[in-house]
Each structure stands twice: as structure tokens, then as C-alpha cells.
Design a protein around this motif. Structure first.
Motif, PDB file in Angstrom:
ATOM      1  N   CYS A 124      40.313  29.440  35.128  1.00 16.14           N
ATOM      2  CA  CYS A 124      41.468  30.266  34.399  1.00 16.14           C
ATOM      3  C   CYS A 124      40.775  31.808  34.146  1.00 16.14           C
ATOM      4  O   CYS A 124      39.632  31.829  34.223  1.00 16.14           O
ATOM      5  N   GLY A 125      41.556  32.752  34.641  1.00 23.82           N
ATOM      6  CA  GLY A 125      41.162  34.145  34.558  1.00 23.82           C
ATOM      7  C   GLY A 125      42.234  35.010  34.226  1.00 23.82           C
ATOM      8  O   GLY A 125      43.319  34.704  34.487  1.00 23.82           O
ATOM      9  N   THR A 126      41.806  36.135  33.939  1.00 21.52           N
ATOM     10  CA  THR A 126      42.747  37.379  33.544  1.00 21.52           C
ATOM     11  C   THR A 126      41.858  38.485  34.063  1.00 21.52           C
ATOM     12  O   THR A 126      40.728  38.563  33.969  1.00 21.52           O
ATOM     13  N   ASP A 133      61.607  39.661  40.397  1.00 17.96           N
ATOM     14  CA  ASP A 133      62.356  40.880  39.902  1.00 17.96           C
ATOM     15  C   ASP A 133      61.699  41.403  38.559  1.00 17.96           C
ATOM     16  O   ASP A 133      62.180  42.329  37.939  1.00 17.96           O
ATOM     17  N   GLU A 134      60.452  40.916  38.452  1.00 17.17           N
ATOM     18  CA  GLU A 134      59.796  41.647  37.266  1.00 17.17           C
ATOM     19  C   GLU A 134      58.674  42.373  37.789  1.00 17.17           C
ATOM     20  O   GLU A 134      58.129  42.042  38.857  1.00 17.17           O
ATOM     21  N   TYR A 135      58.034  43.218  36.943  1.00 13.62           N
ATOM     22  CA  TYR A 135      56.710  44.001  37.078  1.00 13.62           C
ATOM     23  C   TYR A 135      55.755  43.521  36.213  1.00 13.62           C
ATOM     24  O   TYR A 135      56.038  43.262  34.853  1.00 13.62           O
ATOM     25  N   PHE A 136      54.708  43.479  36.573  1.00 16.04           N
ATOM     26  CA  PHE A 136      53.615  42.973  35.707  1.00 16.04           C
ATOM     27  C   PHE A 136      52.170  43.801  35.759  1.00 16.04           C
ATOM     28  O   PHE A 136      52.075  44.486  36.894  1.00 16.04           O
ATOM     29  N   CYS A 137      51.403  43.773  34.635  1.00 15.50           N
ATOM     30  CA  CYS A 137      50.204  44.713  34.658  1.00 15.50           C
ATOM     31  C   CYS A 137      49.133  43.783  34.157  1.00 15.50           C
ATOM     32  O   CYS A 137      49.152  42.575  33.994  1.00 15.50           O
ATOM     33  N   ASP A 138      47.908  44.354  33.892  1.00 10.47           N
ATOM     34  CA  ASP A 138      46.880  43.487  33.446  1.00 10.47           C
ATOM     35  C   ASP A 138      46.864  42.853  32.409  1.00 10.47           C
ATOM     36  O   ASP A 138      47.469  42.959  31.256  1.00 10.47           O
ATOM     37  N   GLY A 139      46.625  41.524  32.624  1.00 10.19           N
ATOM     38  CA  GLY A 139      46.576  40.251  31.559  1.00 10.19           C
ATOM     39  C   GLY A 139      45.821  40.575  30.407  1.00 10.19           C
ATOM     40  O   GLY A 139      45.943  39.854  29.456  1.00 10.19           O
ATOM     41  N   LYS A 175      36.725  17.070  31.094  1.00  9.04           N
ATOM     42  CA  LYS A 175      37.304  18.182  32.125  1.00  9.04           C
ATOM     43  C   LYS A 175      36.536  19.387  31.794  1.00  9.04           C
ATOM     44  O   LYS A 175      36.262  19.811  30.556  1.00  9.04           O
ATOM     45  N   THR A 176      36.123  20.092  32.683  1.00  9.37           N
ATOM     46  CA  THR A 176      35.050  21.393  32.620  1.00  9.37           C
ATOM     47  C   THR A 176      36.003  22.478  33.341  1.00  9.37           C
ATOM     48  O   THR A 176      36.629  22.487  34.189  1.00  9.37           O
ATOM     49  N   ALA A 177      36.118  23.551  32.457  1.00  2.34           N
ATOM     50  CA  ALA A 177      36.661  24.798  32.741  1.00  2.34           C
ATOM     51  C   ALA A 177      35.863  25.932  32.994  1.00  2.34           C
ATOM     52  O   ALA A 177      34.805  26.117  32.158  1.00  2.34           O
ATOM     53  N   LEU A 178      36.229  26.847  33.703  1.00  2.00           N
ATOM     54  CA  LEU A 178      35.397  28.055  33.968  1.00  2.00           C
ATOM     55  C   LEU A 178      36.426  29.132  33.634  1.00  2.00           C
ATOM     56  O   LEU A 178      37.537  29.294  34.200  1.00  2.00           O
ATOM     57  N   VAL A 179      36.154  30.046  32.630  1.00  2.00           N
ATOM     58  CA  VAL A 179      37.037  30.900  32.037  1.00  2.00           C
ATOM     59  C   VAL A 179      36.383  32.188  32.413  1.00  2.00           C
ATOM     60  O   VAL A 179      35.156  32.748  31.944  1.00  2.00           O
ATOM     61  N   CYS A 180      37.243  33.034  33.279  1.00  2.00           N
ATOM     62  CA  CYS A 180      36.535  34.584  33.600  1.00  2.00           C
ATOM     63  C   CYS A 180      37.410  35.529  32.969  1.00  2.00           C
ATOM     64  O   CYS A 180      38.618  35.730  32.767  1.00  2.00           O
ATOM     65  N   SER A 181      36.708  36.543  32.391  1.00  2.00           N
ATOM     66  CA  SER A 181      37.098  37.509  31.521  1.00  2.00           C
ATOM     67  C   SER A 181      37.566  38.794  32.579  1.00  2.00           C
ATOM     68  O   SER A 181      37.014  38.668  33.660  1.00  2.00           O
ATOM     69  N   GLY A 182      38.253  39.753  31.860  1.00  2.00           N
ATOM     70  CA  GLY A 182      38.469  41.010  32.584  1.00  2.00           C
ATOM     71  C   GLY A 182      37.631  42.255  32.426  1.00  2.00           C
ATOM     72  O   GLY A 182      36.849  42.059  31.357  1.00  2.00           O
ATOM     73  N   GLY A 183      37.542  43.212  33.295  1.00  2.00           N
ATOM     74  CA  GLY A 183      36.691  44.367  33.037  1.00  2.00           C
ATOM     75  C   GLY A 183      36.442  45.073  34.526  1.00  2.00           C
ATOM     76  O   GLY A 183      35.564  45.798  34.509  1.00  2.00           O
ATOM     77  N   GLY A 184      37.481  45.338  35.057  1.00  2.00           N
ATOM     78  CA  GLY A 184      37.630  46.137  36.363  1.00  2.00           C
ATOM     79  C   GLY A 184      36.449  45.690  37.167  1.00  2.00           C
ATOM     80  O   GLY A 184      35.878  44.642  37.370  1.00  2.00           O
ATOM     81  N   ALA A 185      35.630  46.711  37.595  1.00  2.00           N
ATOM     82  CA  ALA A 185      34.312  46.875  38.385  1.00  2.00           C
ATOM     83  C   ALA A 185      33.373  46.020  37.914  1.00  2.00           C
ATOM     84  O   ALA A 185      32.533  45.703  38.466  1.00  2.00           O
ATOM     85  N   VAL A 207      45.852  43.346  28.412  1.00  2.00           N
ATOM     86  CA  VAL A 207      46.626  43.806  27.451  1.00  2.00           C
ATOM     87  C   VAL A 207      46.771  42.734  26.315  1.00  2.00           C
ATOM     88  O   VAL A 207      46.635  43.466  25.173  1.00  2.00           O
ATOM     89  N   ARG A 208      47.011  41.776  26.366  1.00  2.00           N
ATOM     90  CA  ARG A 208      47.247  40.741  24.979  1.00  2.00           C
ATOM     91  C   ARG A 208      46.316  39.587  25.107  1.00  2.00           C
ATOM     92  O   ARG A 208      45.904  38.973  24.174  1.00  2.00           O
ATOM     93  N   MET A 209      45.665  39.278  26.467  1.00  2.00           N
ATOM     94  CA  MET A 209      45.134  37.908  26.641  1.00  2.00           C
ATOM     95  C   MET A 209      43.786  38.294  27.524  1.00  2.00           C
ATOM     96  O   MET A 209      43.810  37.827  28.774  1.00  2.00           O
ATOM     97  N   ASN A 210      42.707  38.739  27.232  1.00  2.00           N
ATOM     98  CA  ASN A 210      41.532  39.164  28.156  1.00  2.00           C
ATOM     99  C   ASN A 210      40.780  37.986  28.283  1.00  2.00           C
ATOM    100  O   ASN A 210      40.525  37.732  29.397  1.00  2.00           O
ATOM    101  N   THR A 211      40.466  36.997  27.365  1.00  2.00           N
ATOM    102  CA  THR A 211      39.627  35.923  27.610  1.00  2.00           C
ATOM    103  C   THR A 211      40.748  34.765  27.749  1.00  2.00           C
ATOM    104  O   THR A 211      41.205  34.230  26.751  1.00  2.00           O
ATOM    105  N   PRO A 212      40.906  33.979  28.800  1.00  2.00           N
ATOM    106  CA  PRO A 212      41.875  32.923  28.713  1.00  2.00           C
ATOM    107  C   PRO A 212      41.499  31.834  28.458  1.00  2.00           C
ATOM    108  O   PRO A 212      41.706  30.794  29.154  1.00  2.00           O
ATOM    109  N   LEU A 213      41.248  31.884  27.036  1.00  2.00           N
ATOM    110  CA  LEU A 213      40.716  30.312  26.513  1.00  2.00           C
ATOM    111  C   LEU A 213      41.617  29.401  26.194  1.00  2.00           C
ATOM    112  O   LEU A 213      41.415  28.358  26.305  1.00  2.00           O
ATOM    113  N   SER A 214      42.918  30.111  25.754  1.00  2.00           N
ATOM    114  CA  SER A 214      43.939  29.221  25.397  1.00  2.00           C
ATOM    115  C   SER A 214      44.250  28.270  26.602  1.00  2.00           C
ATOM    116  O   SER A 214      44.719  27.079  26.397  1.00  2.00           O
TER     117      SER A 214
END
Length: 409
Positions: A47-49, A210-216, A7-17, A218-225
Motif C-alpha cells: 500500500c502506498g500514497t 474523466d477525472e483529475y487526481f492529485c497527491d493522496g 498476511k504482512t503488509a508494507l505501508v509506504c508514506s508520502g514525502g516527495g524526494a 491531502v487526506r491519507m498520507n499513511t495508507p494504513l486503513s
């Protein structure tokens, strides 16, 4: 694909623009590799964050037409205009300050104003909501075009990372026992991608249920796990952090750091610095498994997994990785673009352009970290996509080998 195939995964990191760099990499994979290789560029797990969540969702929604994926992403990024993303035309700094004061006095904002009350990002949100065929994600999963999609975000009330998961077979596989991480089965839609990409203080938090969320990030930038939990044997990681070939001495500071400089460095720590840590940990595990097998034979891994499977919910396995990362610091690309005539930092430019122009010129460093996250502008995006194409080409042989079905795990 056959069940015995890795199985092959594409893991996309964060960084705004900076996420435009990911679009350029996808373009190279889909359009520039040899015709004999392109059919094998298939992703079972996406997988992405943060902005990477948007990339992953676009890929999942178009998995039935891989030949269109590059063009869809390129069109989204290249048509962005800064003055349309940050809707504050016709206002000067004084009128904005008055608006902030009025917002702080309104009953609807008893806790004070928020930056996104002033810098309206509704156009960017509308692009995410309308440019991807969201219902197609479920259809592609049902047809076996991919096995799983995950999007990571941060729950604001307690800071816990919530990984939203949508799988072909449904449910959530055994997950981490980390008390600060939760996996949640859901039907992923635009609100999940927007929540994952909501940079704290800059972008509007997103309500899901009923919950509010923000940028992933903050704790997990590279969703490798999540990629590993979802069964990936090979991971292609799109990093947005430049790693110099040799250690560079820190830039000499001749003045007290400005607020933009500090905010930029904080964003670097939140969004970029986890990537290499996760990679190093993955490679250490691979080295341990290799050493154990060399020392104790082929039975080492099966015997080890008899012990740890119940404890961690999954067996250990060797995971192949390939990382594509910028050959240049993307902050330097942002600074170069923002100081060019193309960017248009003249007096007639819109307020967002003037502010970002000031930010890049006022840095005590030679870089423009903050601007590199906020420059949602088509011309800047094109520069990042071109750089990504060049960087991917430098790893052409490694990419071909990575997707070669005859290569080992």
C-alpha cells in the motif's frame, strides 16, 4: 504462502524526494538481513500514497524477483539529476516571468498559468512510466507473489480520497463507510502512481478516465486503513517523519516567515502528520482488544465481532506493527546537502539548483522543509538511503523478530 500464515503488509508514506529513504530501507531488508531471514521477508499486501505509491508499485512489479528490488529502486533514485528533473535550463527569472505572463493570456489557459507549465517534470514522469515493468503487477498477482496492491489519491473535484485497488481474487473487500473515501477496483498503472504523487500546485494533476487526481497525502498520507481492509495482520510502516526522543522547544523566529518556510510547513502537515495519528489509533485498538480479552476471556473478541461485523464489514483483529523512521529530520539532511559544495549553488548552476539553494539559505528556521520534498537529486537521495540503512540496522533485532514465521501476531 499458507492460508493460515499471517498476511504482512508494507505501508509506504508520502514525502516527495524524501521517498529515497524508503529505497534505502528496502535495500537493508533485501541485502543486509541474515541469509536465513531474507526468504521470510515477503509482503502479501503493498500500500502506498504519494511517493510511497511509486515505491509500492515498483515493489509489486518486481515481486517475482525480490533480490532485484533494492537495486531497481536504488538505481532510479541515485541517477536522478535536478537539472534534468526540472527542465528550465537556459532561462533566467525574468524570462520565466515573461513565460508566466504569456501563459496567462493564452486561450488554452483561460484560468491562468500553473507552476508545472514552467517547471516541466516530464523527465520524472518518464522514469515512473518506463523503469517499472507495469504489466508484471497483474502477472505477480496471478502467480500469488502478492495478494493486493493499493494506491491512494485525491480526486480534485470533491477532495475525496480514492483508493485504487488491484487484488488477486478481484473486486474490493468491504470498505470504510467514510463518505470522503472510496475504494475502486482497477488495473493499476503508471498514471495511478503519478496521480498519487502529484504534490498540489507543484506537480501536474493526472487525468484518469474523466477525472483529475492529485497527491493522496491531502487526506491519507499513511495508507494504513487500506492495508487493514486488504487483510493485513502485520504491517511494516515506512515513515518519513523524524520523531525526537524528547520534546524539542520550537525554534525561535526572529523574522517574518518566508514563503518557502510556510509552504514547507504546509507540506509537513499534509504529508507527515497523519502517520503518527494512524499508528496511535491502531495501537489503541490493540490495547482495547488486549484489555477486553484479559477481562472477559478468549470469547471477548469473537463476541465483539458478532456485533460489529455487519456494521463495519470486517471483524476486529489484533495487528502487529513495526515502524522504521528517520533518526534525523530529513529537512536538516536537505539543508546540509544543499549548502555543500557537492550541490553546486554557484552562478553557473542551472536555475532549479540556484532556486533551491536560495530556499535552503533563506529559511528562518535551521531546517529546509520545502527543499527536502523537491531535491530530486541523486546525491541527496544517496544520503537518505544511507541514513535509512543505518536506521534499519538499529532495529535489526526487531525486524528479524517481525518476519520470524514462529513469532505470534
Amino acid at each position: 504462502m499458507a492460508s493460515s500464515a499471517p498476511k504482512t503488509a508494507l505501508v509506504c508514506s508520502g514525502g516527495g524526494a524524501r521517498g529515497a529513504y524508503e529505497a534505502g530501507t528496502i535495500r537493508y531488508l533485501r541485502q543486509e538481513l541474515p541469509a536465513s531471514v531474507r526468504p521470510h521477508v515477503h509482503f502479501d499486501v503493498l500500500c502506498g500514497t504519494s511517493v510511497g505509491a511509486i515505491t509500492a508499485c515498483f515493489m509489486a512489479a518486481t515481486a517475482d524477483a525480490p533480490e532485484r528490488q533494492a537495486q531497481v529502486l536504488e538505481d532510479v533514485w541515485s541517477t536522478l539529476k535536478l537539472e534534468n528533473v526540472y527542465k528550465v535550463e537556459g532561462e533566467d527569472l525574468w524570462s520565466l516571468l515573461k513565460k508566466m505572463w504569456r501563459l496567462s493570456k493564452q486561450d488554452t489557459h483561460p484560468d491562468g498559468w500553473r507552476l508545472y507549465d514552467v517547471l516541466h517534470l516530464a523527465p520524472l514522469e518518464e522514469i515512473v512510466r518506463t523503469r517499472a515493468p507495469w504489466p508484471q503487477i497483474a502477472a505477480n498477482l496471478a502467480r500469488g507473489k502478492l495478494d493486493a496492491l493499493s494506491v491512494s489519491s485525491t480526486r480534485i473535484v470533491d477532495g475525496k480520497t480514492v483508493v485504487f485497488v488491484q487484488r488477486r481474487e478481484g473486486g474490493v473487500p468491504p470498505w470504510s463507510r467514510d463518505p470522503f473515501t472510496e475504494a475502486r477496483e482497477t488495473i493499476i498503472g503508471p498514471e495511478h502512481a503519478l496521480a498519487s504523487a502529484a504534490i498540489p500546485m507543484l506537480f501536474r494533476a493526472v487525468r484518469i478516465g474523466d477525472e483529475y487526481f492529485c497527491d493522496g497525502s491531502v487526506r491519507m498520507n499513511t495508507p494504513l486503513s487500506p492495508a487493514l481492509r486488504l487483510g493485513a495482520d502485520r504491517v511494516l510502516i515506512l515513515s518519513l517523519k523524524h520523531r525526537p526522543s524528547s520534546p524539542q522547544p520550537p525554534a525561535r523566529m526572529t523574522a517574518y516567515p518566508t514563503t518557502p518556510a510556510l509552504v514547507g510547513k504546509v507540506l509537513n502537515a499534509l504529508m507527515l502528520d497523519h502517520t503518527d495519528y494512524d499508528l496511535d489509533r491502531l495501537r489503541r485498538f490493540n490495547a482495547i482488544l488486549d484489555s477486553g480479552t484479559a477481562a472477559f476471556g478468549a470469547e471477548f473478541l469473537p463476541r465483539l465481532n458478532e456485533t460489529v461485523r455487519e456494521m463495519r464489514g470486517q471483524s476486529y483483529r489484533r495487528v502487529k506493527d513495526l515502524v522504521i523512521r528517520p533518526s534525523r529530520d530529513l529537512a536538516e539532511v536537505a539543508a546540509s546537502y544543499a549548502k555543500s559544495r557537492t550541490f553546486g549553488g554557484d552562478a553557473a548552476a542551472s536555475l532549479p539548483i540556484r532556486l533551491l539553494h536560495r530556499i535552503t539559505r533563506s529559511q528562518v528556521f535551521t531546517q529546509a522543509d520545502l527543499a527536502s520534498y523537491l531535491l530530486f537529486d541523486g546525491e541527496y537521495a544517496k544520503r537518505l538511503m544511507e541514513l535509512a540503512m543505518e536506521d534499519a540496522h538499529q532495529q535489526r533485532d526487531a525486524i528479524i523478530e517481525f518476519f520470524d514465521p514462529a513469532s505470534s501476531k
